[in-house]
Design a protein around this motif. Sequence first.
Motif, PDB file in Angstrom:
ATOM      1  N   SER A   1      12.600   0.537  10.104  1.00 26.75           N
ATOM      2  CA  SER A   1      13.328   0.943   9.158  1.00 26.75           C
ATOM      3  C   SER A   1      13.862   2.444   9.329  1.00 26.75           C
ATOM      4  CB  SER A   1      12.436   0.822   7.772  1.00 26.75           C
ATOM      5  OG  SER A   1      11.240   1.722   7.710  1.00 26.75           O
ATOM      6  N   TRP A   2      12.612   3.246  10.016  1.00 29.85           N
ATOM      7  CA  TRP A   2      13.181   4.650  10.586  1.00 29.85           C
ATOM      8  C   TRP A   2      14.359   4.480  11.639  1.00 29.85           C
ATOM      9  CZ3 TRP A   2       9.933   9.027  10.101  1.00 29.85           C
ATOM     10  CH2 TRP A   2      10.507  10.375  10.766  1.00 29.85           C
ATOM     11  N   GLU A   3      14.536   3.608  12.462  1.00 30.80           N
ATOM     12  CA  GLU A   3      15.358   3.276  13.376  1.00 30.80           C
ATOM     13  C   GLU A   3      16.679   2.933  12.831  1.00 30.80           C
ATOM     14  OE1 GLU A   3      16.580   0.458  17.067  1.00 30.80           O
ATOM     15  OE2 GLU A   3      14.593   0.637  16.484  1.00 30.80           O
ATOM     16  N   MET A   4      16.699   2.033  11.598  1.00 24.29           N
ATOM     17  CA  MET A   4      17.958   1.599  11.026  1.00 24.29           C
ATOM     18  C   MET A   4      18.644   2.417   9.977  1.00 24.29           C
ATOM     19  SD  MET A   4      17.248  -2.587  11.621  1.00 24.29           S
ATOM     20  CE  MET A   4      18.832  -2.904  11.183  1.00 24.29           C
ATOM     21  N   ILE A   5      17.590   2.915   9.246  1.00 22.66           N
ATOM     22  CA  ILE A   5      18.120   3.603   7.899  1.00 22.66           C
ATOM     23  C   ILE A   5      17.701   5.072   7.867  1.00 22.66           C
ATOM     24  CG2 ILE A   5      18.330   1.516   6.592  1.00 22.66           C
ATOM     25  CD1 ILE A   5      15.713   2.258   5.032  1.00 22.66           C
ATOM     26  N   GLY A   6      16.650   5.364   8.580  1.00 20.97           N
ATOM     27  CA  GLY A   6      15.945   7.017   8.575  1.00 20.97           C
ATOM     28  C   GLY A   6      15.187   7.012   7.244  1.00 20.97           C
ATOM     29  N   PRO A   7      14.282   7.979   7.292  1.00 17.04           N
ATOM     30  CA  PRO A   7      13.445   8.138   6.106  1.00 17.04           C
ATOM     31  C   PRO A   7      14.113   9.129   4.972  1.00 17.04           C
ATOM     32  CG  PRO A   7      13.122   9.991   8.064  1.00 17.04           C
ATOM     33  CD  PRO A   7      14.037   8.819   8.434  1.00 17.04           C
ATOM     34  N   TYR A   8      13.457   8.883   3.968  1.00 15.18           N
ATOM     35  CA  TYR A   8      14.247   9.596   2.816  1.00 15.18           C
ATOM     36  C   TYR A   8      12.735   9.656   1.890  1.00 15.18           C
ATOM     37  CZ  TYR A   8      15.269   4.866   1.232  1.00 15.18           C
ATOM     38  OH  TYR A   8      15.046   3.735   0.784  1.00 15.18           O
ATOM     39  N   PRO A   9      12.881  10.465   0.764  1.00 13.20           N
ATOM     40  CA  PRO A   9      11.664  10.617  -0.086  1.00 13.20           C
ATOM     41  C   PRO A   9      10.956   9.471  -0.509  1.00 13.20           C
ATOM     42  CG  PRO A   9      13.390  12.426  -0.716  1.00 13.20           C
ATOM     43  CD  PRO A   9      14.243  11.363   0.211  1.00 13.20           C
ATOM     44  N   SER A  10      11.730   8.610  -1.234  1.00  9.09           N
ATOM     45  CA  SER A  10      11.123   7.378  -1.658  1.00  9.09           C
ATOM     46  C   SER A  10      10.537   6.393  -0.445  1.00  9.09           C
ATOM     47  CB  SER A  10      12.076   6.518  -2.666  1.00  9.09           C
ATOM     48  OG  SER A  10      12.938   5.829  -1.818  1.00  9.09           O
ATOM     49  N   TRP A  11      11.279   6.554   0.822  1.00 15.00           N
ATOM     50  CA  TRP A  11      10.694   5.684   1.961  1.00 15.00           C
ATOM     51  C   TRP A  11       9.336   6.367   2.288  1.00 15.00           C
ATOM     52  CZ3 TRP A  11       8.758   7.253   6.731  1.00 15.00           C
ATOM     53  CH2 TRP A  11       9.008   6.418   7.770  1.00 15.00           C
ATOM     54  N   TRP A  12       9.056   7.569   2.257  1.00 16.17           N
ATOM     55  CA  TRP A  12       7.949   8.054   2.471  1.00 16.17           C
ATOM     56  C   TRP A  12       6.855   7.787   1.482  1.00 16.17           C
ATOM     57  CZ3 TRP A  12       6.706  10.179   6.994  1.00 16.17           C
ATOM     58  CH2 TRP A  12       7.913  10.787   7.788  1.00 16.17           C
ATOM     59  N   LEU A  13       7.099   7.562   0.408  1.00 19.74           N
ATOM     60  CA  LEU A  13       6.295   7.229  -0.800  1.00 19.74           C
ATOM     61  C   LEU A  13       5.813   5.700  -0.689  1.00 19.74           C
ATOM     62  CD1 LEU A  13       4.313   7.468  -3.127  1.00 19.74           C
ATOM     63  CD2 LEU A  13       6.602   7.212  -4.673  1.00 19.74           C
ATOM     64  N   PHE A  14       6.935   4.965  -0.285  1.00 16.44           N
ATOM     65  CA  PHE A  14       6.681   3.504  -0.116  1.00 16.44           C
ATOM     66  C   PHE A  14       5.771   3.268   0.677  1.00 16.44           C
ATOM     67  CE2 PHE A  14       8.239  -0.821   1.384  1.00 16.44           C
ATOM     68  CZ  PHE A  14       7.815  -1.463   0.431  1.00 16.44           C
ATOM     69  N   ASN A  15       5.866   3.860   1.972  1.00 15.40           N
ATOM     70  CA  ASN A  15       5.089   3.652   3.432  1.00 15.40           C
ATOM     71  C   ASN A  15       3.652   4.199   2.919  1.00 15.40           C
ATOM     72  OD1 ASN A  15       6.440   2.236   5.875  1.00 15.40           O
ATOM     73  ND2 ASN A  15       8.256   3.798   4.938  1.00 15.40           N
ATOM     74  N   GLY A  16       3.565   5.067   2.440  1.00 14.29           N
ATOM     75  CA  GLY A  16       2.328   5.841   2.181  1.00 14.29           C
ATOM     76  C   GLY A  16       1.513   4.746   1.354  1.00 14.29           C
ATOM     77  N   LEU A  17       2.234   4.166  -0.021  1.00 19.72           N
ATOM     78  CA  LEU A  17       1.384   3.162  -0.712  1.00 19.72           C
ATOM     79  C   LEU A  17       0.897   1.982   0.271  1.00 19.72           C
ATOM     80  CD1 LEU A  17       3.551   3.193  -3.679  1.00 19.72           C
ATOM     81  CD2 LEU A  17       1.327   4.003  -3.670  1.00 19.72           C
ATOM     82  N   LEU A  18       1.769   1.694   1.240  1.00 23.30           N
ATOM     83  CA  LEU A  18       1.332   0.389   2.054  1.00 23.30           C
ATOM     84  C   LEU A  18       0.306   0.699   2.943  1.00 23.30           C
ATOM     85  CD1 LEU A  18       5.187  -0.926   3.038  1.00 23.30           C
ATOM     86  CD2 LEU A  18       3.460  -1.956   1.266  1.00 23.30           C
ATOM     87  N   LEU A  19       0.316   1.959   3.441  1.00 22.61           N
ATOM     88  CA  LEU A  19      -0.929   2.397   4.444  1.00 22.61           C
ATOM     89  C   LEU A  19      -2.103   2.273   3.679  1.00 22.61           C
ATOM     90  CD1 LEU A  19       1.025   5.334   6.461  1.00 22.61           C
ATOM     91  CD2 LEU A  19       0.066   3.053   7.134  1.00 22.61           C
ATOM     92  N   ILE A  20      -1.973   2.869   2.367  1.00 22.11           N
ATOM     93  CA  ILE A  20      -3.380   3.042   1.433  1.00 22.11           C
ATOM     94  C   ILE A  20      -3.867   1.579   1.137  1.00 22.11           C
ATOM     95  CG2 ILE A  20      -4.117   3.497  -0.886  1.00 22.11           C
ATOM     96  CD1 ILE A  20      -2.239   5.833  -0.873  1.00 22.11           C
ATOM     97  N   LEU A  21      -2.898   0.401   1.106  1.00 22.35           N
ATOM     98  CA  LEU A  21      -3.092  -0.900   1.047  1.00 22.35           C
ATOM     99  C   LEU A  21      -3.938  -1.436   2.245  1.00 22.35           C
ATOM    100  CD1 LEU A  21      -3.314  -3.494  -0.676  1.00 22.35           C
ATOM    101  CD2 LEU A  21      -0.733  -3.860   0.179  1.00 22.35           C
ATOM    102  N   GLN A  22      -3.264  -0.810   3.380  1.00 30.75           N
ATOM    103  CA  GLN A  22      -4.102  -1.313   4.507  1.00 30.75           C
ATOM    104  C   GLN A  22      -5.567  -0.704   4.568  1.00 30.75           C
ATOM    105  OE1 GLN A  22      -3.592  -3.292   6.726  1.00 30.75           O
ATOM    106  NE2 GLN A  22      -5.068  -2.819   7.983  1.00 30.75           N
ATOM    107  N   VAL A  23      -5.666   0.437   4.279  1.00 29.96           N
ATOM    108  CA  VAL A  23      -7.431   0.992   4.126  1.00 29.96           C
ATOM    109  C   VAL A  23      -7.973   0.202   2.940  1.00 29.96           C
ATOM    110  CG1 VAL A  23      -8.645   3.034   3.285  1.00 29.96           C
ATOM    111  CG2 VAL A  23      -6.372   3.368   4.666  1.00 29.96           C
ATOM    112  N   LEU A  24      -7.353  -0.373   2.177  1.00 33.92           N
ATOM    113  CA  LEU A  24      -8.300  -1.214   1.381  1.00 33.92           C
ATOM    114  C   LEU A  24      -8.458  -2.545   1.956  1.00 33.92           C
ATOM    115  CD1 LEU A  24      -6.287  -0.623  -2.221  1.00 33.92           C
ATOM    116  CD2 LEU A  24      -8.695   0.274  -1.363  1.00 33.92           C
ATOM    117  N   HIS A  25      -7.512  -2.963   2.723  1.00 39.04           N
ATOM    118  CA  HIS A  25      -7.792  -4.095   3.583  1.00 39.04           C
ATOM    119  C   HIS A  25      -8.941  -3.922   4.497  1.00 39.04           C
ATOM    120  CE1 HIS A  25      -3.316  -5.411   3.222  1.00 39.04           C
ATOM    121  NE2 HIS A  25      -3.989  -5.705   2.096  1.00 39.04           N
TER     122      HIS A  25
END
Length: 392
Positions: free
Chosen positions: A300-324
């Motif tokens: 997604s970084w390569e195709m659309i680039g980061p923007y504020p909600s992109w950072w939040l979305f990926n941050g939540l997914l990374l937190i989910l990985q910690v829970l995993h």
Amino acid sequence: MASAAAGALGLLWGWLWSERFWLPQNVSWADLEGPGDGYGYPRARHILSVFPLAAGLFSVRLLFERFIAKPCALHVGIEDSDLHLAQPNAILEKVFISITKYPDEKRLEGLSKQLDCDVRKIQRWFRHRRNQDKPPTLTKFCESMWRFTFYLCVFCYGIRFLWSSPWFWDTRQCWHSYPYQPLTRELYYYYIMELAFYWSLMFSQFIDIKRKDFLIMFVHHLATIGLITFSYINNMVRVGTLVLCLHDASDFLLEAAKLANYAKYQRLCDTLFVIFSAVFMVTRLGIYPFWILNTTLFESWEMIGPYPSWWLFNGLLLILQVLHVIWSYLIARIAFKALIRGKVSKDDRSDVESSSEEEDETTCKKTLSGSSSSNGANWVNGHMGRSYWAGE
């Protein structure tokens, strides 16, 4: 005064739906007003349809448990038996409510002298009183059967839908032409149904079996709802469907193992739990980081680039990985104990304590550290558990 309040609400509303936060550069909400194809583009107002659907799911669940799950439980030998009720006693009730549910030997002796009653009888009273707050196995079986049925059905639907979706085979398609990706009927139903189910869990959690991890699961359901809603409004539904299906892959196996455990089919329970553990580890520690996170972070970084909600979305997914990782550790620990003991380890979040005479002679300290029911128990919920965002 009214105009000032209206102005403040207008500023808050504008900040909440800021295009600079939610959308990539050079994209506005007006650009997404067009119908597109199928069901158009995701809109926040679509979320409102979730609440009557969640209420409908809850009603279906009550009917399912009454007319399908309960007869199945009775058929496999789970009895609809009543628990022994503790005799009314104001002094013991005050200790139970205000001080401790597990009195030590010193307190038991003090209560014995105060009431002129045998210590064993007081132990029995506390055991019966604790069991009053714990539902019978029949209730737990019905709850798990409902979750098993839903998880299995929605997983099969998700696989069927994703099998014909291009982003299932090429994750770069999740970002092709983003955010101009109109909804299809199947995608809309899949997403809204999943969201409605988690809302129904949020509602029913207050009347379901109360467990020690109630607060954790409440936060888990809240985070799950937030993540699904966020990804829908932000039109990241393609990658969202992959995340949902990935988590559904192991949740129905956990519920199936619980059902076998409640029915006292120990060998089947152990087998299902081993399969669940393997699927959980592969999906949450293998496929999720190397497939899902790879596309959300790098493609997604390569195709659309980061923007504020992109950072939040990926941050939540990374937190989910910690829970995993945390849940995987807990599951691995249970599996290891199963190999040592010869059967799946159980916790005491909701089990009913035995009322045998042998247990009458044990202390409450021993009950705390080692006693558990043969009726079965619940393990860690792996969905963000389905236990969750557990467990699930």
